[in-house]
Enzyme design. Structure first.
Site, PDB file in Angstrom:
ATOM      1  N   SER A  52      61.879 -26.209 -16.011  1.00  0.00           N
ATOM      2  CA  SER A  52      60.929 -27.257 -14.242  1.00  0.00           C
ATOM      3  C   SER A  52      60.471 -26.998 -13.874  1.00  0.00           C
ATOM      4  O   SER A  52      60.579 -25.515 -13.272  1.00  0.00           O
ATOM      5  CB  SER A  52      62.160 -28.471 -13.483  1.00  0.00           C
ATOM      6  OG  SER A  52      62.078 -28.748 -13.189  1.00  0.00           O
ATOM      7  N   TYR A  64      68.860 -28.159  -8.165  1.00  0.00           N
ATOM      8  CA  TYR A  64      68.481 -28.486  -9.499  1.00  0.00           C
ATOM      9  C   TYR A  64      67.257 -27.351  -9.195  1.00  0.00           C
ATOM     10  O   TYR A  64      67.584 -26.776 -10.391  1.00  0.00           O
ATOM     11  CB  TYR A  64      67.701 -29.756  -9.343  1.00  0.00           C
ATOM     12  CG  TYR A  64      67.384 -29.979 -11.314  1.00  0.00           C
ATOM     13  CD1 TYR A  64      67.965 -30.082 -11.600  1.00  0.00           C
ATOM     14  CD2 TYR A  64      65.927 -30.184 -10.936  1.00  0.00           C
ATOM     15  CE1 TYR A  64      67.331 -30.087 -13.555  1.00  0.00           C
ATOM     16  CE2 TYR A  64      65.404 -29.881 -12.747  1.00  0.00           C
ATOM     17  CZ  TYR A  64      65.677 -30.136 -13.338  1.00  0.00           C
ATOM     18  OH  TYR A  64      65.495 -30.668 -14.840  1.00  0.00           O
TER      19      TYR A  64
END
Length: 384
Positions: free
Chosen positions: A196, A210
């Site tokens: 990501s 995250y």
């Protein structure tokens, strides 16, 4: 540009490569901010080694975690349609994703339930993979699981949230990868991991749990890339932009997570930040998801290229805007970087204790400098 070539005879009895994928050229960059799914999948691909970078005549499979939804499910469907054998692990054997795969894929696709937070499940998946690759070997592993359940400042996020993200996004994938390395070294195969931009380019506000887990995973893959080079194993990381996967578009899920965060917030933090601060973050986050791209094919193509190209890239960036993000992060001042993120992701308002008129309010100097309106009305900012 890369050419994929798989002689049908090498794919196994009754297996053919269908559609334009046979002899397809190209490889577009890929990047994705996405999979907040709690999933993991195994995929075994029976593929010809003749079109890859080794010369053995036997076919080699691929292990793929994360096929309940999103990129894992769509790529598994594509590879099955191309004639490959797919072993896919899912979190729920009777979930919507697993049922869809059973309905639309061939009998070559095999499903296995696995929870990456449970060592027993990982051990069972390793035995399952070894049993299904005895005669073919294992060509590749795709780490596709991703988990996030909170969008809030670090101080507002429970420490358990960080542990949960690390368990799924890092430790579970690490244990699975290490367990399969003997098979991957033997086949000189591939490791592909879904990362990501929140874990590589710049710190996304309110996504620390995250982002840090994805940053750890990206660094681990870079270490694997160097260490496995003598064995001929190639390692790729896919960094997708914002795509409309099931988890991203599940508004009710994010509403439930926000309510749970508010219900468990300590009184001192509730007083310092205010409930309207968290409500504002929630609105801003949902607003940013409207930019998500509905077409998942750039990510699917990137994963496929990383698995099958003779010379796969170490990084793929499917999506849009990542080149600009890279430039801004590495070449522009910090204040401009913050403004850039606020323009398309989350533009926070001031916590309640820092607003003018509140007892002891002392706005930070850099906040006043970077934000000409240090006390925006949360509802107005959220509706911009």
């Amino acid at each position: 540009k890369v050419r994929w070539e798989w002689p049908p005879a090498c794919l196994g009895p009754g297996t053919t490569v269908r559609g334009a994928e046979a002899g397809k050229e190209g490889g577009s960059p890929c990047e994705v901010f996405r999979h907040m799914d709690y999933i993991q999948t195994l995929v075994v691909l029976g593929l010809s080694r003749a079109g890859l970078d080794h010369t053995e005549n036997s076919m080699a499979p691929l292990l793929w975690p994360g096929c309940d939804s999103g990129f894992g499910k769509e790529t598994a469907k594509k590879l099955d349609a191309m004639g490959f054998t797919v072993l896919a692990t899912v979190l729920e054997m009777n979930g919507p994703g697993a049922l869809e795969l059973r309905a639309c894929c061939s009998p070559r696709l095999k499903l296995l339930q696995m929870d990456l937070t449970k060592p027993a499940d990982i051990s069972r998946a390793l035995e399952f993979t070894k049993a299904h690759t005895t005669s073919t070997g294992l060509w590749g592993l795709v780490n596709n699981a991703g988990h996030n359940d909170v969008v809030a400042d670090v101080e507002l996020s429970p420490v358990a949230t960080f542990r949960n993200c690390m368990e799924v996004n890092f430790f579970g994938a690490l244990e699975l990868t290490k367990g399969l390395l003997p098979l991957l070294r033997r086949s000189r195969g591939r490791i592909v991991t879904l990362g990501s931009p929140a874990g590589e380019y710049m710190p996304y506000p309110c996504l620390a749990a995250y982002g840090t887990s994805k940053a750890a995973m990206a660094l681990l893959m870079d270490a694997f890339s160097c260490e496995l080079l003598p064995w001929g194993v190639k390692v790729s990381v896919i960094q997708p932009g914002c795509f409309k996967t099931e988890s991203v578009s599940n508004v009710s899920h994010w509403e439930q997570r926000k309510q749970l965060l508010l219900a468990n917030l300590p009184g001192e933090l509730r007083q310092a930040y205010g409930e309207d601060y968290i409500e504002h973050l929630h609105r801003e986050f949902l607003h940013s998801l409207r930019l998500a791209l509905p077409d998942l094919s750039p990510v699917v193509d990137a994963i496929t290229d990383a698995l099958l190209a003779a010379r796969p890239r170490r990084r793929y960036y499917p999506g849009r805007g990542l080149g600009l993000m890279y430039f801004i992060h590495y070449y522009l001042p910090e204040g401009l970087r913050r403004r850039f993120l606020q323009s398309f992701f989350i533009n926070p308002c001031l916590p309640r204790a820092l607003r003018p008129g509140q007892p002891g309010a002392t706005p930070a100097p850099d906040t006043a400098q970077d934000n000409p309106n240090p006390n925006p009305d949360p509802s107005l900012v959220g509706a911009r």
